[in-house]
Design a protein around this motif. Structure first.
Motif, PDB file in Angstrom:
ATOM      1  N   GLU A 116      -0.504   6.193 -11.998  1.00  0.00           N
ATOM      2  CA  GLU A 116      -1.416   5.047 -11.917  1.00  0.00           C
ATOM      3  C   GLU A 116      -1.482   4.237 -13.217  1.00  0.00           C
ATOM      4  N   ASN A 117      -1.358   4.910 -14.367  1.00  0.00           N
ATOM      5  CA  ASN A 117      -1.452   4.223 -15.655  1.00  0.00           C
ATOM      6  C   ASN A 117      -0.095   3.857 -16.242  1.00  0.00           C
ATOM      7  N   ASP A 118       0.948   4.127 -15.471  1.00  0.00           N
ATOM      8  CA  ASP A 118       2.307   3.927 -15.989  1.00  0.00           C
ATOM      9  C   ASP A 118       3.095   2.873 -15.229  1.00  0.00           C
ATOM     10  N   VAL A 119       2.454   2.236 -14.254  1.00  0.00           N
ATOM     11  CA  VAL A 119       3.127   1.206 -13.454  1.00  0.00           C
ATOM     12  C   VAL A 119       2.264  -0.044 -13.450  1.00  0.00           C
ATOM     13  N   LEU A 120       2.897  -1.175 -13.695  1.00  0.00           N
ATOM     14  CA  LEU A 120       2.190  -2.463 -13.652  1.00  0.00           C
ATOM     15  C   LEU A 120       2.894  -3.394 -12.676  1.00  0.00           C
ATOM     16  N   PHE A 121       2.133  -3.874 -11.696  1.00  0.00           N
ATOM     17  CA  PHE A 121       2.644  -4.874 -10.774  1.00  0.00           C
ATOM     18  C   PHE A 121       2.401  -6.263 -11.346  1.00  0.00           C
ATOM     19  N   ILE A 122       3.414  -7.108 -11.303  1.00  0.00           N
ATOM     20  CA  ILE A 122       3.263  -8.536 -11.609  1.00  0.00           C
ATOM     21  C   ILE A 122       3.584  -9.275 -10.320  1.00  0.00           C
ATOM     22  N   LEU A 123       2.550  -9.794  -9.663  1.00  0.00           N
ATOM     23  CA  LEU A 123       2.729 -10.412  -8.357  1.00  0.00           C
ATOM     24  C   LEU A 123       2.749 -11.926  -8.463  1.00  0.00           C
ATOM     25  N   GLY A 124       3.485 -12.546  -7.571  1.00  0.00           N
ATOM     26  CA  GLY A 124       3.544 -14.000  -7.524  1.00  0.00           C
ATOM     27  C   GLY A 124       4.840 -14.535  -8.110  1.00  0.00           C
ATOM     28  N   GLN A 125       4.989 -15.827  -8.001  1.00  0.00           N
ATOM     29  CA  GLN A 125       6.214 -16.494  -8.445  1.00  0.00           C
ATOM     30  C   GLN A 125       6.274 -16.562  -9.969  1.00  0.00           C
ATOM     31  N   LYS A 126       7.148 -15.756 -10.550  1.00  0.00           N
ATOM     32  CA  LYS A 126       7.354 -15.743 -11.998  1.00  0.00           C
ATOM     33  C   LYS A 126       8.852 -15.733 -12.281  1.00  0.00           C
ATOM     34  N   GLU A 127       9.265 -16.475 -13.290  1.00  0.00           N
ATOM     35  CA  GLU A 127      10.638 -16.296 -13.770  1.00  0.00           C
ATOM     36  C   GLU A 127      10.692 -14.982 -14.526  1.00  0.00           C
ATOM     37  N   LEU A 128      11.746 -14.232 -14.291  1.00  0.00           N
ATOM     38  CA  LEU A 128      11.815 -12.870 -14.803  1.00  0.00           C
ATOM     39  C   LEU A 128      12.412 -12.735 -16.191  1.00  0.00           C
ATOM     40  N   TRP A 129      13.305 -13.665 -16.549  1.00  0.00           N
ATOM     41  CA  TRP A 129      14.185 -13.381 -17.683  1.00  0.00           C
ATOM     42  C   TRP A 129      13.470 -13.086 -19.009  1.00  0.00           C
ATOM     43  N   PRO A 130      12.341 -13.698 -19.331  1.00  0.00           N
ATOM     44  CA  PRO A 130      11.699 -13.306 -20.609  1.00  0.00           C
ATOM     45  C   PRO A 130      11.296 -11.838 -20.640  1.00  0.00           C
ATOM     46  N   SER A 131      11.024 -11.249 -19.458  1.00  0.00           N
ATOM     47  CA  SER A 131      10.598  -9.846 -19.428  1.00  0.00           C
ATOM     48  C   SER A 131      11.735  -8.908 -19.801  1.00  0.00           C
ATOM     49  N   TYR A 132      12.975  -9.322 -19.622  1.00  0.00           N
ATOM     50  CA  TYR A 132      14.097  -8.453 -19.988  1.00  0.00           C
ATOM     51  C   TYR A 132      14.197  -8.288 -21.507  1.00  0.00           C
ATOM     52  N   ILE A 133      13.746  -9.290 -22.234  1.00  0.00           N
ATOM     53  CA  ILE A 133      13.738  -9.198 -23.699  1.00  0.00           C
ATOM     54  C   ILE A 133      12.760  -8.115 -24.153  1.00  0.00           C
ATOM     55  N   SER A 188       0.837  -1.206   0.000  1.00  0.00           N
ATOM     56  CA  SER A 188       0.000   0.000   0.000  1.00  0.00           C
ATOM     57  C   SER A 188       0.868   1.251   0.000  1.00  0.00           C
ATOM     58  N   GLY A 189       2.006   1.188   0.711  1.00  0.00           N
ATOM     59  CA  GLY A 189       2.925   2.322   0.734  1.00  0.00           C
ATOM     60  C   GLY A 189       3.516   2.598  -0.634  1.00  0.00           C
ATOM     61  N   ILE A 190       3.848   1.532  -1.358  1.00  0.00           N
ATOM     62  CA  ILE A 190       4.371   1.677  -2.722  1.00  0.00           C
ATOM     63  C   ILE A 190       3.294   2.259  -3.638  1.00  0.00           C
ATOM     64  N   GLN A 191       2.059   1.741  -3.490  1.00  0.00           N
ATOM     65  CA  GLN A 191       0.958   2.229  -4.321  1.00  0.00           C
ATOM     66  C   GLN A 191       0.669   3.705  -4.044  1.00  0.00           C
ATOM     67  N   GLU A 192       0.812   4.107  -2.775  1.00  0.00           N
ATOM     68  CA  GLU A 192       0.588   5.509  -2.421  1.00  0.00           C
ATOM     69  C   GLU A 192       1.599   6.413  -3.118  1.00  0.00           C
ATOM     70  N   LEU A 193       2.864   5.973  -3.171  1.00  0.00           N
ATOM     71  CA  LEU A 193       3.904   6.750  -3.848  1.00  0.00           C
ATOM     72  C   LEU A 193       3.588   6.881  -5.340  1.00  0.00           C
ATOM     73  N   ILE A 194       3.073   5.811  -5.929  1.00  0.00           N
ATOM     74  CA  ILE A 194       2.674   5.846  -7.346  1.00  0.00           C
ATOM     75  C   ILE A 194       1.562   6.859  -7.558  1.00  0.00           C
ATOM     76  N   ASN A 195       0.575   6.843  -6.667  1.00  0.00           N
ATOM     77  CA  ASN A 195      -0.574   7.750  -6.795  1.00  0.00           C
ATOM     78  C   ASN A 195      -0.160   9.205  -6.601  1.00  0.00           C
ATOM     79  N   ILE A 196       0.711   9.447  -5.639  1.00  0.00           N
ATOM     80  CA  ILE A 196       1.175  10.815  -5.369  1.00  0.00           C
ATOM     81  C   ILE A 196       1.842  11.407  -6.603  1.00  0.00           C
ATOM     82  N   ASN A 197       2.554  10.574  -7.339  1.00  0.00           N
ATOM     83  CA  ASN A 197       3.278  11.033  -8.524  1.00  0.00           C
ATOM     84  C   ASN A 197       2.456  10.929  -9.808  1.00  0.00           C
ATOM     85  N   GLY A 198       1.192  10.531  -9.680  1.00  0.00           N
ATOM     86  CA  GLY A 198       0.306  10.478 -10.838  1.00  0.00           C
ATOM     87  C   GLY A 198       0.698   9.425 -11.863  1.00  0.00           C
TER      88      GLY A 198
END
Length: 326
Positions: free
Chosen positions: A247-264, A235-245
């Motif tokens: 909301e449409n520029d940040v996407l959370f991906i939650l849960g166990q995911k391998e990251l490496w394909p996202s770097y491509i 919630s603290g992270i989300q508040e910082l996102i909202n304060i800076n406007g």
């Protein structure tokens, strides 16, 4: 260039690897998974710690297993006690890979037990020179067969499609909608002495800076493996996102995911930890052609662009220059 530890392990017919395996995903568990692909004949003994029963089970396995070498990727005082006893009976080789710098941060008696173990095994591999420096400072290390080697192993390309299938649809829509994608990941939102351990706050502030500099169509991917949508920390992270406007520029991906394909799919990655062992994600990002900006708290993979830990202004400027240069 192939790793020294891999070359050593390949010389043995019977190999036993001890440590965590996915799930959960983490630097060490992913390392062991990839190691198992390179050394398919290796026997994996999954272990992450736990109660007395789990240590007793590990003790029995190590005492009776038929092997030429045991490659430990998890270590603490209890395991040192077990191994000191086992090695008084069994004569197989033992390699230890220390993936962080916490092993010797214990009391004097525990440190003496660990030291005895370290001085009787065949090889010690540490993932950064700062860990080696800590060994040499805190204990009398007589074992000279110790070296520094990072824990990066290339990801198996054949796994990519299956990993991408675990990503939500929002991920694919998000990366298509942005000119620049900034990528940051954390095991969890964690604060130490009131400071964001993984520097997620720094990535959000850096995105805000980019927007002010005219890079309007930029987005931030935040991968968090262990997160609760309703947690106070998130919630603290989300508040910082909202304060800076943002909301449409940040996407959370939650849960166990391998990251490496996202770097491509990303323009640049950020590793803003203020404490670290090596940071395998930095090496992965660079390997996959995604420039990596990383805090200077430890040795990083060759090619990483370093910034002073917790120096927001320096990160902002480096990120802006990198985006402009691509």
């Amino acid at each position: 260039m192939e790793s020294k530890v891999l070359n050593r392990l390949k010389s043995y017919k019977r190999i036993t690897v001890v440590g965590p395996i996915p799930p959960p995903l983490g630097g060490v568990s992913v390392y062991i998974y990839r190691l198992s692909k390179i050394l398919p004949r290796a026997v994996i003994l999954p272990f992450i710690g736990g109660g007395v029963a789990k240590y007793a089970h590990l003790f029995i396995k190590l005492l009776f297993i038929r092997t030429d070498v045991v490659f430990l990727n998890v270590m603490n005082t209890k395991i040192a006690v077990i191994m000191n006893f086992v090695l008084s009976i069994r004569k197989y080789k033992v390699y230890l890979m220390d993936h962080n710098d916490q092993l010797l941060e214990v009391g004097n008696l525990q440190r003496a037990i660990v030291t005895n173990f370290l001085n009787r095994i065949d090889s010690i591999i540490v993932v950064g020179s700062h860990i080696l420096d800590k060994y040499l400072k805190l204990i009398e290390l007589k074992n000279k067969n110790i070296w520094v080697e990072n824990a990066f192993l290339p990801p198996p390309e054949q796994d990519r499609e299956g990993i991408l299938n675990t990503y939500p649809n929002e991920y694919f829509e998000f990366i298509k909608s942005k000119n620049n994608i900034i990528n940051i990941s954390a095991f969890k939102v964690k604060y130490e002495q009131g400071i964001d351990l993984y520097g997620i706050d720094m990535a959000i502030n850096a995105l805000t800076f980019l927007k002010k500099k005219g890079e309007i169509n930029s987005g931030l991917l935040i991968f968090i493996a262990d997160a609760d949508n309703n947690s106070k920390e998130l919630s603290g992270i989300q508040e910082l996102i909202n304060i800076n406007g943002l909301e449409n520029d940040v996407l959370f991906i939650l849960g166990q995911k391998e990251l490496w394909p996202s770097y491509i799919d990303s323009t640049v990655s950020i590793r803003a930890t203020f404490r670290d062992g090596f940071g395998v994600t930095v090496a992965e990002s660079i390997y996959l052609g995604c420039p990596a900006l990383a805090s200077d708290v430890c040795e990083r993979a060759e090619g990483a662009v370093l910034f002073e830990s917790r120096n927001q202004e320096e990160l902002n400027n480096i990120l802006f220059e990198k985006i402009q240069g691509l």
